[in-house]
Scaffold this motif. Structure first.
Motif, PDB file in Angstrom:
ATOM      1  N   PHE A 451       0.837  -1.210   0.000  1.00 52.17           N
ATOM      2  CA  PHE A 451       0.000   0.000   0.000  1.00 52.17           C
ATOM      3  C   PHE A 451       0.870   1.258   0.000  1.00 52.17           C
ATOM      4  CE2 PHE A 451      -2.219   3.398   2.265  1.00 52.17           C
ATOM      5  CZ  PHE A 451      -3.403   3.475   1.532  1.00 52.17           C
ATOM      6  N   LEU A 452       1.921   1.254   0.831  1.00 53.25           N
ATOM      7  CA  LEU A 452       2.801   2.413   0.937  1.00 53.25           C
ATOM      8  C   LEU A 452       3.517   2.695  -0.384  1.00 53.25           C
ATOM      9  CD1 LEU A 452       4.155   4.562   2.745  1.00 53.25           C
ATOM     10  CD2 LEU A 452       5.865   2.841   3.347  1.00 53.25           C
ATOM     11  N   ILE A 453       4.006   1.645  -1.035  1.00 50.52           N
ATOM     12  CA  ILE A 453       4.765   1.812  -2.276  1.00 50.52           C
ATOM     13  C   ILE A 453       3.862   2.200  -3.449  1.00 50.52           C
ATOM     14  CG2 ILE A 453       6.168   0.587  -3.986  1.00 50.52           C
ATOM     15  CD1 ILE A 453       7.278  -1.081  -1.622  1.00 50.52           C
ATOM     16  N   LEU A 454       2.679   1.582  -3.515  1.00 48.44           N
ATOM     17  CA  LEU A 454       1.820   1.776  -4.680  1.00 48.44           C
ATOM     18  C   LEU A 454       0.905   2.990  -4.577  1.00 48.44           C
ATOM     19  CD1 LEU A 454       0.777  -1.936  -5.335  1.00 48.44           C
ATOM     20  CD2 LEU A 454       2.514  -0.608  -6.559  1.00 48.44           C
ATOM     21  N   PHE A 455       0.484   3.343  -3.371  1.00 46.62           N
ATOM     22  CA  PHE A 455      -0.559   4.348  -3.229  1.00 46.62           C
ATOM     23  C   PHE A 455      -0.139   5.651  -2.550  1.00 46.62           C
ATOM     24  CE2 PHE A 455      -2.851   0.332  -3.645  1.00 46.62           C
ATOM     25  CZ  PHE A 455      -3.826   0.652  -4.570  1.00 46.62           C
TER      26      PHE A 455
END
Length: 521
Positions: A451-455
């Motif tokens: 979630f942190l990397i993609l969003f």
């Protein structure tokens, strides 16, 4: 390129399998195959570790970093030293005390087979992504050389050839062959880099260091950059580099397997800490090449620097173009062979590590079989062949991919390294934590990092947080990659720690990891 350079490359490709077979042809046992009967000299393991972590992209890209970020990458290398010192005194003693052949055996003994299998499968997936793409990257210069001589081939042909040449000695000689061939391969690309420095020194004007320094090419630290989004902000580079190094060299079987082949814990610690110092010097050497190329190419107003600054040319192309177009006969061939050496060394190490983890963490743990040593050795070699075939197929799948896909695949460790390292720290720091707590924390870390990397994106000016899916923009950028492992460790420890609060007593497995365990292989 001159035909002499092509001959050098061909001789190298033919010689490495022969040398590897000669060194490791007398395998006595599975223990010999997996950890070299714990008899390897620490200095050889040091160079093998460095060769294993040095990819084709590292050799090609590092000089080009000077054109964008000067010597700031050495901040990260300093973080590597800090991280490996911690891993040497916190994690490595547990592995030697338990007489393990795999790092994940510690997790199995501390928590249970479930987490050991989870960690091992995660390691397998991560290695397939990272090493498969590094293998593909190693095929790129060979295709360019063959094309120069009018020989047209496909990437997958080269991938299969490199895999076949590498698996010969990895299959026959196990970890001993891998380590000694790594030593040769490390020496090869370092000699090539030194040769490039000597050649450039004859072409540059006197006082070239002042020219490079006046244009900011020797900048070592940056305390002004955005801490969250700039990978070379001092705290991000050092702290993030330390956690990344703790994960890659303390919780990843690719490196831990080499360290466990040392004669004792003291030698293992020497090899691990020594590798951080050698890597620091190695990066400084390649960055020195980059600074010399900066002056050689005309400095700030030169065509190369202008093209890189305008985004018309990648920093990765700077050293590659110099090798092919400017180096004298023989030296170009040596550097191309060195680039291939970094690819084959990493692949051989990955094959041995995957074979070891498959047998120690998955096969033996879940079948509960007591296998005679000769049969265990055959199983190890069989899995070396299986993983070689998988690597060749996997690397060939990316031969039609665009650069963004490749870079995303190479960054896959950001999703998993925090969970892996966090699980080890959870086992060491939270005595109440059980296997279910650790598995849930592991899964939450992987999902949280995805979630942190993609969003999650940050406003470049204000560092405000935005939830957006898609690529970064000029104003919205992701969290700096060196924070990924640190963030993953935090998630694992917080979730695992909170879950353990519902426990009343210390996990009985805590005492088991303090006692010597039986040898697995």
């Amino acid at each position: 390129m001159n035909p002499v350079d092509l001959v050098i490359v061909i001789v190298y490709l033919a010689a490495m399998p022969v040398i590897g077979v000669l060194v490791g042809r007398r395998q006595k046992s599975a223990n010999d195959y997996f950890v070299g009967e714990r008899s390897m000299p620490w200095w050889a393991v040091t160079l093998s570790v460095v060769a294993t972590e040095t990819s084709t992209l590292t050799v090609i890209s590092t000089p080009g970093l000077v054109f964008g970020s000067a010597f700031l990458f050495l901040e990260v290398a300093f973080g590597y030293i800090v991280g490996r010192v911690i891993a040497a005194f916190v994690l490595l003693p547990r592995y030697f005390r338990g007489n393990y052949v795999s790092a994940y055996e510690f997790l199995g003994r501390r928590f249970g087979r479930g987490l050991q299998g989870t960690a091992s499968v995660t390691f397998v997936v991560t290695r397939l992504l990272a090493e498969g793409l590094r293998l593909f990257a190693g095929a790129i210069p060979i295709k360019a050389i063959l094309g120069h001589y009018g020989i047209h081939t496909e990437y997958w042909h080269i991938v299969v050839l490199l895999t076949a040449l590498t698996v010969v000695y990895a299959f026959v000689g196990g970890i001993k062959s891998v380590i000694w061939v790594d030593v040769i391969q490390w020496s090869l690309y370092i000699l090539g880099a030194i040769g490039a420095v000597i050649f450039l020194s004859t072409k540059l004007p006197s006082g070239w260091t002042q020219i490079a320094s006046s244009q900011g090419r020797f900048q070592l630290t940056d305390f002004t950059a955005n801490l969250l989004t700039n990978p070379y902000a001092f705290l991000c580079a050092v702290v993030g580099g330390a956690f990344l190094s703790m994960a890659s060299h303390g919780a990843d079987q690719l490196i831990v397997g080499r360290l466990l082949s040392c004669r004792n814990l003291r030698d293992g610690q020497r090899a691990l800490i020594g590798s951080s110092i050698v890597v620091f010097i190695q990066f400084a050497l390649f960055l020195l090449v980059g600074a010399m190329l900066w002056v050689y190419a005309g400095g700030k107003t030169g065509a190369t620097a202008t093209a890189v600054a305008a985004g018309k040319m990648s920093g990765d192309d700077v050293f590659s173009n110099f090798i092919v177009n400017d180096l004298p006969v023989g030296l170009a061939g040596l550097l191309i062979a060195g680039i291939l050496a970094s690819t084959m060394g990493a692949l051989a190490s990955a094959l041995n590590a995957l074979s070891t983890s498959t047998i120690a963490d998955l096969y033996q743990r879940f079948t509960h079989k007591s296998i005679e040593d000769a049969k265990l050795l055959r199983h190890g070699r069989m899995w070396t062949l299986i993983w070689a075939a998988v690597f060749a197929v996997f690397a060939s799948m990316f031969t039609n991919s665009k650069d963004p896909v490749i870079q995303q695949g190479l960054g896959i460790v950001g999703y998993t390294y925090g969970a892996l390292l966090g699980s080890f720290f959870l086992g060491l720091l939270v005595r109440k934590a059980r296997q279910s707590d650790a598995v849930i924390a592991f899964a939450c870390s992987v999902v949280g990092m995805a979630f942190l990397i993609l969003f999650v994106k940050f406003d470049k000016a204000t560092t405000d947080v935005h939830i957006r899916f898609g690529a970064a923009t000029k104003t919205l950028v992701p969290l700096a990659t060196y924070w990924y492992t640190f963030a993953g460790v935090l998630i694992t420890l917080i979730v695992g720690g909170l879950l353990s609060l519902r426990r009343r007593g210390v996990d009985p497995n805590v005492e088991q990891v303090e006692e010597p365990a039986e040898t697995t292989a």
